[in-house]
Motif scaffolding. Structure first.
Motif, PDB file in Angstrom:
ATOM      1  N   TRP A 118       0.867  -1.229  -0.011  1.00 25.36           N
ATOM      2  CA  TRP A 118       0.018  -0.044  -0.072  1.00 25.36           C
ATOM      3  C   TRP A 118       0.775   1.243  -0.079  1.00 25.36           C
ATOM      4  O   TRP A 118       0.311   2.316  -0.264  1.00 25.36           O
ATOM      5  CB  TRP A 118      -1.117   0.109   1.106  1.00 25.36           C
ATOM      6  N   THR A 119       2.186   0.953   0.060  1.00 19.93           N
ATOM      7  CA  THR A 119       3.039   2.365   0.089  1.00 19.93           C
ATOM      8  C   THR A 119       2.911   2.925  -1.430  1.00 19.93           C
ATOM      9  O   THR A 119       2.668   4.107  -1.541  1.00 19.93           O
ATOM     10  CB  THR A 119       4.257   2.106   0.525  1.00 19.93           C
TER      11      THR A 119
ATOM     12  N   VAL B  76      -5.066   3.161   6.816  1.00 18.13           N
ATOM     13  CA  VAL B  76      -4.363   2.824   7.856  1.00 18.13           C
ATOM     14  C   VAL B  76      -3.487   3.953   8.324  1.00 18.13           C
ATOM     15  O   VAL B  76      -3.298   3.831   9.693  1.00 18.13           O
ATOM     16  CB  VAL B  76      -3.143   1.701   7.189  1.00 18.13           C
ATOM     17  N   GLU B  77      -3.596   5.144   7.786  1.00 13.66           N
ATOM     18  CA  GLU B  77      -2.931   6.356   8.446  1.00 13.66           C
ATOM     19  C   GLU B  77      -3.963   7.085   9.105  1.00 13.66           C
ATOM     20  O   GLU B  77      -3.487   8.369   9.481  1.00 13.66           O
ATOM     21  CB  GLU B  77      -2.360   7.008   7.305  1.00 13.66           C
ATOM     22  N   ASN B  78      -5.247   6.799   8.960  1.00 10.34           N
ATOM     23  CA  ASN B  78      -6.286   7.693   9.459  1.00 10.34           C
ATOM     24  C   ASN B  78      -6.351   7.676  10.971  1.00 10.34           C
ATOM     25  O   ASN B  78      -6.579   6.558  11.533  1.00 10.34           O
ATOM     26  CB  ASN B  78      -7.713   7.055   8.859  1.00 10.34           C
ATOM     27  N   GLY B  79      -5.970   8.812  11.872  1.00 13.81           N
ATOM     28  CA  GLY B  79      -5.832   8.435  13.136  1.00 13.81           C
ATOM     29  C   GLY B  79      -7.301   8.456  13.852  1.00 13.81           C
ATOM     30  O   GLY B  79      -7.433   7.734  14.940  1.00 13.81           O
ATOM     31  N   GLY B  80      -8.372   8.635  13.025  1.00 18.34           N
ATOM     32  CA  GLY B  80      -9.534   8.369  13.456  1.00 18.34           C
ATOM     33  C   GLY B  80     -10.071   7.046  13.859  1.00 18.34           C
ATOM     34  O   GLY B  80     -10.724   6.628  14.597  1.00 18.34           O
TER      35      GLY B  80
ATOM     36  N   THR C  18      -7.789   4.614  14.551  1.00 14.30           N
ATOM     37  CA  THR C  18      -6.545   4.035  15.126  1.00 14.30           C
ATOM     38  C   THR C  18      -6.447   4.450  16.473  1.00 14.30           C
ATOM     39  O   THR C  18      -5.571   3.854  17.372  1.00 14.30           O
ATOM     40  CB  THR C  18      -5.357   3.660  14.250  1.00 14.30           C
TER      41      THR C  18
ATOM     42  N   ARG D  63      -2.801  13.806  15.998  1.00 15.22           N
ATOM     43  CA  ARG D  63      -2.453  12.349  16.332  1.00 15.22           C
ATOM     44  C   ARG D  63      -2.410  11.411  15.140  1.00 15.22           C
ATOM     45  O   ARG D  63      -1.735  10.248  15.429  1.00 15.22           O
ATOM     46  CB  ARG D  63      -4.003  12.151  16.910  1.00 15.22           C
ATOM     47  N   ALA D  64      -3.119  11.678  13.973  1.00 18.06           N
ATOM     48  CA  ALA D  64      -2.947  10.831  12.835  1.00 18.06           C
ATOM     49  C   ALA D  64      -1.424  10.516  12.536  1.00 18.06           C
ATOM     50  O   ALA D  64      -0.987   9.419  11.983  1.00 18.06           O
ATOM     51  CB  ALA D  64      -3.956  11.264  11.768  1.00 18.06           C
TER      52      ALA D  64
ATOM     53  N   ARG E 171       0.712   8.682  15.214  1.00 19.01           N
ATOM     54  CA  ARG E 171       0.691   6.898  15.360  1.00 19.01           C
ATOM     55  C   ARG E 171       1.039   6.487  13.962  1.00 19.01           C
ATOM     56  O   ARG E 171       1.055   5.094  14.105  1.00 19.01           O
ATOM     57  CB  ARG E 171      -0.902   6.847  15.701  1.00 19.01           C
ATOM     58  N   SER E 172       1.119   7.066  12.837  1.00 17.73           N
ATOM     59  CA  SER E 172       1.273   6.545  11.543  1.00 17.73           C
ATOM     60  C   SER E 172       2.907   6.192  11.561  1.00 17.73           C
ATOM     61  O   SER E 172       3.616   6.598  12.268  1.00 17.73           O
ATOM     62  CB  SER E 172       0.966   7.316  10.559  1.00 17.73           C
ATOM     63  N   PRO E 173       3.309   5.376  10.461  1.00 14.80           N
ATOM     64  CA  PRO E 173       4.821   4.806  10.465  1.00 14.80           C
ATOM     65  C   PRO E 173       5.463   6.373  10.194  1.00 14.80           C
ATOM     66  O   PRO E 173       6.755   6.555  10.624  1.00 14.80           O
ATOM     67  CB  PRO E 173       4.840   4.199   9.126  1.00 14.80           C
TER      68      PRO E 173
ATOM     69  N   ALA F  37       9.850   4.468   1.097  1.00 12.01           N
ATOM     70  CA  ALA F  37       8.686   4.965   2.177  1.00 12.01           C
ATOM     71  C   ALA F  37       9.204   5.901   2.937  1.00 12.01           C
ATOM     72  O   ALA F  37       8.193   6.963   3.094  1.00 12.01           O
ATOM     73  CB  ALA F  37       8.453   3.583   2.898  1.00 12.01           C
TER      74      ALA F  37
ATOM     75  N   LEU G   4       9.057   9.248   1.022  1.00 13.30           N
ATOM     76  CA  LEU G   4       7.675   9.492   0.777  1.00 13.30           C
ATOM     77  C   LEU G   4       7.090  10.185   2.015  1.00 13.30           C
ATOM     78  O   LEU G   4       6.245  11.167   2.061  1.00 13.30           O
ATOM     79  CB  LEU G   4       6.780   8.452   0.239  1.00 13.30           C
ATOM     80  N   ASP G   5       7.278   9.567   3.051  1.00 12.65           N
ATOM     81  CA  ASP G   5       7.064  10.074   4.538  1.00 12.65           C
ATOM     82  C   ASP G   5       7.340  11.614   4.423  1.00 12.65           C
ATOM     83  O   ASP G   5       6.649  12.485   4.818  1.00 12.65           O
ATOM     84  CB  ASP G   5       7.556   9.246   5.655  1.00 12.65           C
TER      85      ASP G   5
ATOM     86  N   ARG H  59       5.608  13.986   2.291  1.00 15.95           N
ATOM     87  CA  ARG H  59       4.317  14.401   2.828  1.00 15.95           C
ATOM     88  C   ARG H  59       4.276  15.207   4.038  1.00 15.95           C
ATOM     89  O   ARG H  59       3.491  16.039   4.390  1.00 15.95           O
ATOM     90  CB  ARG H  59       3.508  12.913   2.886  1.00 15.95           C
TER      91      ARG H  59
END
Lengths: 128, 268
Positions: free
Chosen positions: A25-26, A57-61, A63, B179-180, B183-185, B212, B215-216, B219
């Motif tokens: 998915w990346t 997966v990156e949606n904080g809402g 997780t 928060r998103a 918690r994300s990579p 990746a 790309l992070d 973003r």
């Protein structure tokens, strides 16, 4: 199970399965695919599915919150009039961003059975 | 810019020929190496990309001992990877996912080098095989498509290639990151951004995909969480991976070691 090919072969045995793939998915890269792809093209549909998978997966809402019942997104279910598109994230302890994507005929598939089988497949794929 | 285009055209022509010949060997240069078997890509490595061993050990998935055992015992027969599966250290699926991830990651930086002045790989060591052994051969055409798609993803995320080679500088935010993001990579990438390390050095430290991580960072810059360098800002120095060099069997071609020695001699 023998790796990616074994996992996809077993995924095609899920009742109603028309196509199955493992997608990063990346980037939207298809690591393996069997059966048909929606629109007849695995690669194009994988890239679009990957975008959805990444947003979820990156949606904080989905997780966040920090409550005990929260945690990483495990699966996505898209129902269309004639089909199901099911995504199961593959959890690895090393860095990866892969999900199992199965496209099913809605008249033949049973949603609960398909999800249960996909969970098992995604777990066994990465269990030594 | 001309150098990039020329280098790209040369490597394209060379790869086309090697695929047609169903060649086996290593196409290598300073940006890394592509290993072919019967004209398909079976392994790729780049000095800016964490290798399979580092990905597996940095994450704690394998102990250093298990990894070195596979390299020492399987390496001489070019089958270190499959030995990990035979010994029950990894599932076949884990081996394939980790190796493919590292392969596409390295192939991206070999075919699309960070340092635009770097020549594309142009030397072919015929018959060379990698000690890791083939896992899941990939058609060269699929690798090329993926490299193009990844370039497009970076460009669409935030069109600032200078970010890829500059130290990642977090923007002091009046409020904590959303928060998103935390918690994300990309949160791990942001947390590792110390204003000194470049994206590929952060990837090396985390044992994470270098692409990746680029790309992070793009973003994060688009979201205003990382400072965007001024256009044309030169990189402070060539990015090097923070990962320790993997142990390789004595008979493996020590391409990177030789290149480092040459780089050091040239720098004198």
């Amino acid at each position: 199970m023998t790796g990616i090919d074994g996992c996809l072969t077993e995924a095609m045995a899920i009742p109603g399965a028309r196509g199955a793939s493992l997608v990063d998915w990346t980037s939207g890269l298809t690591l393996g695919a069997v059966g048909d792809g929606p629109d007849g093209d695995h690669e194009a549909s994988a890239a679009e599915a990957a975008e959805l998978a990444r947003l979820a997966v990156e949606n904080g809402g989905f997780t966040g919150g920090g409550a005990r019942h929260d945690g990483p997104v495990e699966e996505l279910i898209v129902t269309a009039r004639g089909s199901y598109h099911l995504f199961r994230y593959v959890a690895t302890s090393f860095d990866s961003s892969v999900f199992l994507y199965v496209w099913l005929d809605r008249t033949e598939a049973n949603l609960a059975v398909a999800l249960f089988r996909m969970k098992d497949l995604a777990t066994r794929l990465v269990s030594a | 810019m001309t150098a990039v285009v020329t280098g790209g055209a040369v490597v394209t022509a060379t790869l086309d020929r090697l695929v047609r010949e169903r060649a086996t060997g290593a196409l290598h240069g300073r940006a890394g190496a592509l290993y072919l078997a019967d004209g398909a890509l079976v392994h790729a490595e780049s000095p800016v990309v964490p290798d399979v061993g580092w990905r597996l050990t940095a994450s704690g998935r394998l102990s250093r001992e298990s990894w070195e055992e596979a390299v020492t015992e399987g390496g001489p027969d070019h089958r270190a990877g499959s030995l990990l599966v035979e010994r029950g250290r990894l599932s076949r699926g884990e081996l394939e996912l980790c190796h493919l991830s590292a392969l596409f990651d390295a192939a991206y930086f070999v075919l699309s080098p960070l340092d635009g002045s770097q020549r594309a790989p142009d030397r072919f060591l015929r018959g060379a095989r990698h000690w890791f052994g083939p896992v899941r051969p990939v058609p060269v055409a699929a690798v090329r498509r993926e490299v193009r798609r990844r370039r497009g993803l970076l460009e669409r995320a935030w069109p600032c290639p200078e970010l890829d080679v500059s130290p990642v500088v977090p923007v002091p935010a009046p409020a904590p990151a959303p928060r998103a993001v935390r918690r994300s990579p990309s949160g791990a990438v942001l947390a590792a951004a110390d204003g000194v390390r470049t994206p590929t050095q952060i990837a090396g430290a985390l044992g994470r995909s270098a692409f990746a991580t680029l790309l992070d960072v793009r973003r994060l810059a688009a979201a205003g969480l990382v400072r965007t360098p001024a256009p044309g800002t030169p990189p402070p120095r060539r990015a090097r991976p923070a990962a320790p060099a993997a142990r390789v069997p004595a008979d493996a071609p020590e391409i990177f070691l030789l290149q480092r020695i040459r780089d050091a001699l040239e720098a004198l």
